[in-house]
Design a protein around this motif. Structure first.
Motif, short mmCIF file in Angstrom:
data_model
loop_
_atom_site.label_atom_id
_atom_site.label_comp_id
_atom_site.label_asym_id
_atom_site.label_seq_id
_atom_site.Cartn_x
_atom_site.Cartn_y
_atom_site.Cartn_z
N SER A 1 -12.64 9.58 5.62
CA SER A 1 -11.27 10.28 5.33
C SER A 1 -10.25 9.93 6.19
O SER A 1 -10.44 9.46 7.44
CB SER A 1 -11.74 11.65 5.22
N TRP A 2 -9.09 10.50 6.10
CA TRP A 2 -7.94 10.54 6.93
C TRP A 2 -8.38 11.42 8.13
O TRP A 2 -8.03 10.77 9.25
CB TRP A 2 -6.74 11.06 6.28
N ASN B 1 0.51 4.39 0.13
CA ASN B 1 0.30 5.57 1.21
C ASN B 1 -0.59 5.04 2.39
O ASN B 1 -1.32 6.06 2.78
CB ASN B 1 0.20 6.69 0.47
N GLU C 1 -4.99 -1.97 -2.26
CA GLU C 1 -5.69 -0.88 -1.68
C GLU C 1 -6.39 -1.03 -0.19
O GLU C 1 -7.22 -2.26 -0.16
CB GLU C 1 -6.90 -0.31 -2.52
N SER D 1 1.06 -1.14 -0.04
CA SER D 1 0.01 0.20 -0.18
C SER D 1 0.83 1.18 0.14
O SER D 1 1.65 1.50 0.97
CB SER D 1 -1.00 0.01 1.43
N GLY E 1 -3.60 4.20 2.67
CA GLY E 1 -4.93 4.57 2.47
C GLY E 1 -4.76 6.09 1.74
O GLY E 1 -4.80 6.16 0.81
N ASP E 2 -4.45 7.27 2.37
CA ASP E 2 -4.27 8.67 1.99
C ASP E 2 -3.34 9.36 2.89
O ASP E 2 -3.59 10.35 3.05
CB ASP E 2 -5.72 9.04 2.01
#
Length: 503
Positions: free
Chosen positions: A325-326, A287, A319, A285, A289-290
């Motif tokens: 969200s983060w 990143n 993924e 992965s 996630g984000d």
């Protein structure tokens, strides 16, 4: 392991034979009578005296007691006594862990002269295994920050560049190992505090299964370690060394309600019998996630994975199916950390007559702000945090369904300057504490992991890769980490402080 030209200027022949010897080698040589515990401890104490003023890794050095313990360890070898797995091997202890009879400050002016009467369980186990305690290592106040500085002792400097951060909160421990001031060190991790400094300082940081290493016994709240999941584990130069230390400290204790059963298989064997890379499936992965990740970090991690793929490993980009969200996930860890610090605040008021919000000592602003925010929390907010933690757990578990381990960068960037208060990632603004650390989702989920050095940036600063396993699979994490380390050797790369602090 790839390196910049400046970093390779120091060869293994230039480094002290004792202070950069693997802990496994020291332990074996001492048991066979081929090395003297006295000589080993003297070498580390001399090196601490010479190098520590440059990096401030140790805040208390137990010179007299370490020499006494070394002399007794030597007599035990001569007598033919039964010897523990760490007999005569020096270790460093983070200043958040209590050591009986040794100043333990927690990095706080309120405890600058505090001397506990009892060891933490993990410290007792190190002693029982024969380890020799060299001293206490620096930490931010109560482990609050991802950088290591506090109002009592100031900042620790990174052995690769003392003007840069070690990361935190086990920054003193990671710096001590990287600089050859201890072969092993103890760390704790509630949002990345073992893995962050290990990556920043170019060493191995092992996060075993939650509950594998017990907390306690001195605590007012035996249940606080789930807010968030807090791990205790080794920092070392190799995965095998970390496995040696973990084996000595793992196992349940009656004081810890979350203690896991005694391990049924050896961590050292897992490291020695690492799987053939052809049998290792790695999900990557980029990143997690984000998170923001710098080009230098991405390049180093991807180059390492390409090497592993060329050596036979199956590497596929995946993924992680995080919800939301983060910021929503980050709110969850902030809320549980705030709740934990309210517990710390109330316990210290009751048990030590210390009110961190009103005393005159210069308490770290982040400590006070987290307590104040926690006092405003409501049960609905904590319920939301638990739901988001569940979603993080499910997402990471799902990402491991078809692979053996998950690989991510440990950090989004390399170590920044000690004077930097708002770190960026390739110029992008991120959360000052947690925006550049891809570690804290595991403190929401409880998955085991290890951070392994895999390269350097153009300034010669280390870069780490985080290898994550399924719950209750820390032995498999050790095995995978050892296999990766075998394919990408790095332990002969030494920071400038390896030659005595001369830069």
């Amino acid at each position: 392991m790839t390196s910049s030209d400046d970093t390779t200027a120091v060869s293994s022949d230039d480094v002290t034979d004792v202070c950069y010897a693997p802990a496994t080698t020291l332990a074996a040589d001492i048991r066979r009578g081929e090395r003297s515990p006295v000589t080993v401890v003297d070498a580390f104490l001399e090196r601490i005296d010479r190098v520590n003023p440059e990096i401030n890794a140790y805040v208390t050095v137990c010179e007299e007691s370490a020499r006494e313990a070394a002399a007794e360890a030597e007599r035990a070898v001569e007598r033919g006594d039964d010897l523990g797995p760490l007999h005569g091997v020096p270790v460093a202890i983070k200043d958040l862990n209590r050591v009986a009879g040794v100043r333990t400050t927690f990095g706080s002016p309120a405890f600058a002269d505090h001397v506990p009467e009892e060891d933490d369980v993990v410290v007792s186990r190190l002693r029982e295994a024969g380890a020799i305690l060299l001293g206490k290592t620096n930490t931010p106040e109560f482990g609050r920050k991802t950088m290591t500085d506090n109002p009592v002792f100031g900042a620790s400097g990174n052995p690769w560049d003392p003007n840069r951060t070690t990361g935190g909160s086990s920054g003193g421990s990671a710096a001590a190992v990287a600089a050859g001031l201890a072969p092993l060190a103890l760390g704790s991790d509630a949002a990345g505090s073992i893995r962050i400094p290990s990556s920043a300082c170019g060493v191995v940081g092992l996060l075993p299964d939650f509950g594998r290493v017990p907390a306690g016994p001195v605590r007012s709240d035996a249940f606080q370690e789930i807010l968030p999941y807090t791990f205790f584990g080794p920092i070392a130069r190799t995965v095998s060394d970390a496995a040696l230390m973990l084996e000595a400290i793992a196992g349940p204790d009656a004081s810890d309600p979350y203690g896991l059963p005694e391990p049924t298989e050896s961590y050292q064997e897992a490291a020695r019998e690492a799987p053939d890379l052809a049998d290792l499936r790695i999900g990557y992965s980029p990143n997690f996630g984000d998170f923001a990740v710098s080009d230098a970090v991405s390049s180093a991690v991807e180059s390492a994975l390409e090497e592993l793929s060329a050596a036979g490993a199956t590497v596929e980009e995946i993924e992680v199916p995080f919800e939301g969200s983060w910021e929503e996930r980050h709110d969850a860890i902030e809320w549980v950390l705030q709740s934990r610090y309210v517990g710390l605040y109330e316990n210290l008021k009751r048990d030590a007559d210390v009110d961190l919000l009103t005393i005159d000592e210069p308490i770290t602003p982040e400590v006070r702000s987290r307590i104040r925010a926690g006092l405003e929390l409501d049960t609905s907010t904590l319920a939301t945090a638990r739901r988001r933690r569940t979603a993080v757990y499910d997402a990471i578990t799902a990402s491991l369904a078809d692979v053996d381990v998950l690989a991510t960068p440990t950090l989004g960037r390399t170590a920044f300057g000690l004077d930097v208060t708002e770190p960026t990632v390739d110029g992008e603004s991120v959360h000052r504490m947690h925006g550049w650390t891809l570690t804290w989702p595991l403190n929401l989920s409880g998955h085991p992991a290890v951070s392994i050095p895999v390269g350097f940036d153009d300034d010669g600063l280390p870069i780490g890769m985080q290898v994550v396993g399924d719950r209750l699979a820390d032995r498999e994490v050790v095995a995978a980490g050892a296999a990766i380390e075998d394919a990408i050797p790095w332990a002969d790369a030494y920071p400038p402080t390896a030659i005595g602090g001369d830069r």
